[in-house]
Design an enzyme around this catalytic site. Structure first.
Site, mmCIF file in Angstrom:
data_model
loop_
_atom_site.group_PDB
_atom_site.id
_atom_site.type_symbol
_atom_site.label_atom_id
_atom_site.label_comp_id
_atom_site.label_asym_id
_atom_site.label_seq_id
_atom_site.Cartn_x
_atom_site.Cartn_y
_atom_site.Cartn_z
ATOM 1 N N GLY A 44 125.897 60.379 -1.500
ATOM 2 C CA GLY A 44 125.977 59.020 -1.098
ATOM 3 C C GLY A 44 126.482 57.990 -2.277
ATOM 4 O O GLY A 44 127.243 57.152 -1.851
ATOM 5 N N ASP A 99 123.259 55.246 -4.006
ATOM 6 C CA ASP A 99 123.805 54.337 -2.675
ATOM 7 C C ASP A 99 122.997 53.057 -2.306
ATOM 8 O O ASP A 99 123.275 52.096 -2.060
ATOM 9 C CB ASP A 99 124.420 55.200 -1.668
ATOM 10 N N ASP A 102 115.425 52.307 -0.429
ATOM 11 C CA ASP A 102 115.059 52.162 0.614
ATOM 12 C C ASP A 102 113.621 52.035 0.381
ATOM 13 O O ASP A 102 113.061 51.227 -0.042
ATOM 14 C CB ASP A 102 115.624 53.132 1.777
ATOM 15 N N LYS A 130 117.294 47.586 0.023
ATOM 16 C CA LYS A 130 116.722 47.112 1.187
ATOM 17 C C LYS A 130 115.147 46.936 0.817
ATOM 18 O O LYS A 130 114.204 47.797 1.146
ATOM 19 C CB LYS A 130 116.730 48.166 2.215
ATOM 20 N N PHE A 151 119.908 49.642 9.622
ATOM 21 C CA PHE A 151 120.659 50.760 9.129
ATOM 22 C C PHE A 151 122.011 50.824 8.808
ATOM 23 O O PHE A 151 122.967 50.214 9.766
ATOM 24 C CB PHE A 151 120.377 52.045 10.165
ATOM 25 N N ASP A 158 125.568 57.468 4.985
ATOM 26 C CA ASP A 158 125.992 58.359 6.231
ATOM 27 C C ASP A 158 125.010 58.092 7.291
ATOM 28 O O ASP A 158 123.825 57.711 7.132
ATOM 29 C CB ASP A 158 125.782 59.952 5.759
ATOM 30 N N ARG A 164 130.867 58.254 5.717
ATOM 31 C CA ARG A 164 130.715 58.143 4.358
ATOM 32 C C ARG A 164 132.162 57.579 3.868
ATOM 33 O O ARG A 164 132.167 56.729 2.794
ATOM 34 C CB ARG A 164 130.336 59.442 3.488
HETATM 35 P P1 IMP Z 1 114.209 56.299 -0.157
HETATM 36 O O1 IMP Z 1 113.716 57.553 -0.806
HETATM 37 O O2 IMP Z 1 113.733 55.963 1.112
HETATM 38 O O3 IMP Z 1 114.578 55.182 -1.020
HETATM 39 O O4 IMP Z 1 115.804 56.944 0.693
HETATM 40 C C1 IMP Z 1 116.904 56.823 -0.090
HETATM 41 C C2 IMP Z 1 117.983 57.603 0.684
HETATM 42 O O5 IMP Z 1 117.896 57.377 2.254
HETATM 43 C C3 IMP Z 1 119.316 57.138 0.508
HETATM 44 O O6 IMP Z 1 119.783 57.751 -0.747
HETATM 45 C C4 IMP Z 1 119.957 57.328 1.758
HETATM 46 O O7 IMP Z 1 120.449 58.448 1.645
HETATM 47 C C5 IMP Z 1 118.980 57.156 2.608
HETATM 48 N N1 IMP Z 1 119.236 55.763 3.514
HETATM 49 C C6 IMP Z 1 118.250 55.001 3.529
HETATM 50 N N2 IMP Z 1 118.473 53.965 4.136
HETATM 51 C C7 IMP Z 1 119.667 54.152 4.560
HETATM 52 C C8 IMP Z 1 120.744 53.655 5.507
HETATM 53 O O8 IMP Z 1 120.460 52.249 5.839
HETATM 54 N N3 IMP Z 1 121.901 53.863 6.013
HETATM 55 C C9 IMP Z 1 122.112 55.440 5.403
HETATM 56 N N4 IMP Z 1 121.491 55.931 4.572
HETATM 57 C C10 IMP Z 1 120.115 55.322 4.443
#
Ligand code: IMP
Length: 179
Positions: A44, A99, A102, A130, A151, A158, A164
């Site tokens: 990403g 990228d 979350d 986010k 999202f 992706d 992407r």
């Molecule tokens: P985390 O571990 O929950 O912070 O997740 C991070 C990963 O989740 C990112 O590197 C993305 O690959 C994926 N992700 C989280 N939110 C989104 C979104 O809105 N669109 C696409 N991928 C996301």
């Protein structure tokens, strides 16, 4: 056209380019004389990393790492290294390029992992943040854009490994999730 599946453009190509200039200037000032290694998390971060490093003016190396998150029986997901770094990072200042932050679980684990490999310092630059979705207590030191809980796809992000290559960050039409 697959771009027809985009509900709306959230952040345009020009806005991303401009923000990368600002972030690059800030990072260059903060890392003056430090010789960092800039580590992109595949896949990403690729478009963001490419745009960002053009604006980083200090001497640095780049490398990539791929991790995959999987949730076991516990609710806390774990992170597995799919592609490791090419070199030792012992004693180095590492700037991780991501990228989006979350829940924060991925970056928390990656940070722990890089420190366990002997990094002197680990900081994070993320194109998107986010904050409403955060589960673990982690913040990126540098954030491109803070976005609401939607999202998003494009500029590296992706949906089922697609989109992407869109040159902007957009929101996918709801009907595409339900296909
Ligand atoms: P985390 O571990 O929950 O912070 O997740 C991070 C990963 O989740 C990112 O590197 C993305 O690959 C994926 N992700 C989280 N939110 C989104 C979104 O809105 N669109 C696409 N991928 C996301």
């Amino acid at each position: 056209m697959f771009a027809d599946n985009v509900e709306k453009v959230l952040i345009s190509e020009d806005e991303i380019r401009e923000r990368c200039r600002e972030l690059g200037a800030q990072i260059s000032a903060d890392y003056e004389g430090k010789d960092p290694i800039i580590v992109g998390l595949l896949k990403g971060s690729v478009p963001f990393m490419a745009e960002l490093i053009k604006n980083i003016t200090v001497e640095c190396e780049i490398d990539f790492m791929a991790v995959s998150s999987y949730s076991g029986v516990e609710s806390m997901g774990d992170v597995r290294i799919v592609k490791d770094l090419d070199r030792s990072i012992r004693g180095l200042d590492v700037l991780v390029v991501e990228d989006i932050v979350d829940t924060g679980k991925t970056l928390q684990k990656v940070k722990e992992l890089l420190y366990s490999k002997g990094a002197n310092d680990v900081k994070i630059v993320s194109l998107l943040d986010k904050p409403d979705r955060r589960i673990v207590d982690i913040e990126a030191e540098y954030v491109g854009f803070t976005i609401p809980n939607e999202f998003v796809i494009g500029f590296g992000l992706d949906f089922n490994q697609k989109y992407r290559n869109l040159p902007y960050v957009g929101v996918l039409k709801e009907e595409c999730y339900k296909k």
